[in-house]
Write an enzyme that holds these catalytic residues in place. Structure first.
Site, short mmCIF file in Angstrom:
data_model
loop_
_atom_site.label_atom_id
_atom_site.label_comp_id
_atom_site.label_asym_id
_atom_site.label_seq_id
_atom_site.Cartn_x
_atom_site.Cartn_y
_atom_site.Cartn_z
N ARG A 214 0.83 -1.19 0.00
CA ARG A 214 0.00 0.00 0.00
C ARG A 214 0.87 1.25 0.00
O ARG A 214 2.10 1.14 0.12
CB ARG A 214 -0.95 -0.02 1.19
CG ARG A 214 -0.26 -0.10 2.48
CD ARG A 214 -0.60 -1.15 3.52
NE ARG A 214 -1.21 -2.39 3.26
CZ ARG A 214 -2.32 -2.80 3.85
NH1 ARG A 214 -2.95 -2.03 4.72
NH2 ARG A 214 -2.81 -3.99 3.61
N ASP A 284 -2.42 4.16 4.57
CA ASP A 284 -2.10 2.76 4.86
C ASP A 284 -3.22 1.82 4.43
O ASP A 284 -3.05 0.59 4.47
CB ASP A 284 -1.79 2.56 6.35
CG ASP A 284 -2.91 3.03 7.25
OD1 ASP A 284 -3.16 4.25 7.28
OD2 ASP A 284 -3.55 2.20 7.92
N ASN A 285 -4.35 2.38 3.98
CA ASN A 285 -5.47 1.56 3.48
C ASN A 285 -5.65 1.70 1.97
O ASN A 285 -6.64 1.21 1.43
CB ASN A 285 -6.79 1.95 4.17
CG ASN A 285 -6.73 1.85 5.67
OD1 ASN A 285 -7.05 2.80 6.37
ND2 ASN A 285 -6.32 0.72 6.18
N ASP A 294 -8.89 -3.58 3.04
CA ASP A 294 -9.09 -3.16 4.44
C ASP A 294 -10.51 -2.65 4.69
O ASP A 294 -10.75 -1.47 4.89
CB ASP A 294 -8.05 -2.11 4.85
CG ASP A 294 -6.63 -2.67 4.84
OD1 ASP A 294 -6.47 -3.90 4.73
OD2 ASP A 294 -5.68 -1.89 4.95
#
Length: 531
Positions: A214, A284-285, A294
């Protein structure tokens, strides 16, 4: 065959890693599983923590097992399967890994994050020659667990399982869910962060994706100045997942960025077209492969509202559905900042120009998708205004997003022209109460006349292939969760079956009310980041 992730003979204390054609991705030399700051590595070795209690199979995806993992569905009935997908057993030769990454959460740098409750247990190359990464979620602590217990509750796991499969069958790039198991192990959660801590049951989802890298995977390396490793990881990702980019080309990182910018714009436009709000669009997603990953406090919009926020934890409404495209731009800018140390001045200029083109890419795709939703063929002046006019009326009347477009797909032009809205078209009845609805209908019917070589039946048939009748609304997921918590998994399985064919009418789905207005008991349902 299952490829071994890490062939890790002791290497005089040096980092060992995942071999590829172009790279050796380093693994943390510290083998003990405790929370710590990890440096100069992409992965840490971390083994799943088995449940202490009985494990039940809640659901399994026949499609994922057979089409991706080359397994017969009957395998899911075996003890070996349950032990593998719950984290009790690891395949021979596999060394499970947890991935190190960072990220911007709600716009603020959060430093090291990483797989705090997920374990990469293998890479499988199937009979089609596709590589899929198998990851358990909710399978125990890792060096990245921070203050967490490494577990996921049944409530959020049902949503992840159903959500990812629903999004896939809507034609949107996403990770997939292979299986969902639940234990009787107790975990404690404050679901709405209001001090009301309750006991829930721990569950594990086996999810698969072509890659779990990611934006935050690169951000953490740039942040700590690990530039050689940043270059190594980028070259690995390009070699493995970006066939259109030449890994030997000096401008490869600019070319890579261009692909990510374009595909991220496409992804978010697709989300918008079905009313999907991710809920937590942190860097981070956000997948580097531009797939949906996620699944946390996501939601499919019910009444049309650009300010729709599925996540009650999002106090500032940063990730409302109408802001997702802007957040995509923010996240891509953070990706560019991570790439910048590897770019020369000219390449930085090129990359900045590529990023400037993102809004046009998004709006071009948005326009294409919504024109298809209205059955419009060709290019005509005023198409954007026609779309905007309808969305305005939907917002003012709080008309159901999914069913307004679906019922426009089902109603005939003559019924519309007469403003004779039959009772079964309840969403259209809602919007028809607006005084400007007749004006919109007139404009719409006039525009449909300009469709070349088109008939009303062909229009309706075409529109019904892009406007789903069923999406996973929060109340549907909540109904399935409540039953699953009593070990009744029937609605999880029913929804799984219905959402595999979201564009087709199902008698069981109709009976369950999945195409009906939201029931009164569910009007104030909430979801949060707690999972």
């Amino acid at each position: 065959m299952l490829n071994v992730l890490v062939a890790s003979p002791e290497n005089n204390g040096e980092c060992t890693g995942l071999a590829s054609n172009t790279a050796m991705l380093p693994v943390d030399p510290v083998k003990e599983n405790y929370v710590r700051k990890v440096k100069n590595c992409v992965f840490s070795i971390a083994f799943p923590t088995p449940f202490k209690s009985r494990v039940r199979l809640v659901a399994v995806s026949k499609e994922v097992l057979e089409d991706i993992l080359d397994l017969d569905l009957s395998v899911s009935e075996t003890d070996d399967f349950i032990q593998l997908v719950s984290g009790e057993k690891i395949l021979f030769g596999s060394v499970p890994l947890a991935h190190r990454y960072g990220g911007h959460q709600f716009g603020i740098w959060a430093d090291q994050l990483g797989d705090g409750r997920a374990h990469l247990i293998g890479i499988y190359m199937n009979r089609k020659g596709e590589k899929w990464e198998l990851q358990l979620k909710g399978s125990g602590k890792t060096p990245y667990s921070r203050h967490g217990d490494g577990r996921a509750v049944l409530r959020s796991s049902v949503r992840e399982f159903l959500g990812s499969e629903a999004v896939h069958h809507l034609g949107i790039p996403t990770s997939r869910a292979a299986s969902l198991v639940v234990s009787d192990d107790e975990v404690w959660r404050d679901q709405f962060y209001d001090g009301n801590v309750v006991k829930e049951r721990a569950a594990v989802v086996l999810r698969v994706a072509k890659s779990w890298f990611r934006i935050g995977s690169l951000e953490i390396l740039a942040h700590y100045g690990e530039l050689d490793l940043l270059r190594t990881l980028l070259d690995f990702i390009i070699q493995e997942h970006f066939p259109s980019v030449d890994v030997g080309e000096p401008n490869r990182y600019v070319d890579f960025f261009s692909v990510v910018v374009s595909e991220t714009a496409q992804l978010i436009a697709l989300w918008t077209s079905v009313g999907f709000a991710h809920g937590v669009c942190n860097t981070d997603n956000f997948s580097l492969l531009s797939i949906t990953i996620d699944y946390g406090p996501f939601g499919f919009m019910e009444a049309y509202n650009p300010d729709f926020v599925p996540n009650t934890s999002d106090d500032e409404r940063r990730y409302k559905i109408g802001n997702q495209a802007n957040v995509g731009m923010f996240n891509l800018n953070k990706l560019l900042q991570a790439l910048n140390p590897l770019l020369d001045p000219r390449q930085k200029q090129l990359a900045a120009l590529i990023l400037e083109g993102y809004p046009d890419l998004y709006y071009t795709r948005f326009r294409e998708l919504f024109k298809a939703k209205l059955g419009l063929l060709g290019e005509r002046k005023g198409d954007e205004d026609l779309i905007a006019f309808l969305l305005h009326l939907m917002e003012k009347t709080a008309a159901d997003f999914t069913m307004t477009f679906r019922q426009l797909s089902e109603i005939t032009q003559s019924q519309l022209q007469e403003l004779n809205i039959p009772q079964q078209f309840w969403a259209l009845q809602t919007i028809s109460k607006h005084e400007l609805f007749p004006a919109w209908v007139s404009q719409y019917l006039l525009r449909l006349k300009s469709n070349m070589n088109d008939s009303d039946s062909e229009r309706r048939k075409r529109m019904m292939t892009v406007n789903p009748r069923y999406v996973l609304k929060n109340w549907m997921a909540e109904s399935a969760v409540r039953k699953a918590e009593r070990n009744d998994f029937s609605e999880v399985r029913l929804l799984q079956q219905v959402l595999q064919h979201p564009f087709q009418k199902h008698s069981t789905a109709e009976k369950a009310g999945y195409a009906s207005p939201t029931p009164s008991w569910a009007k104030n349902l909430r979801v949060s980041c707690s999972s």
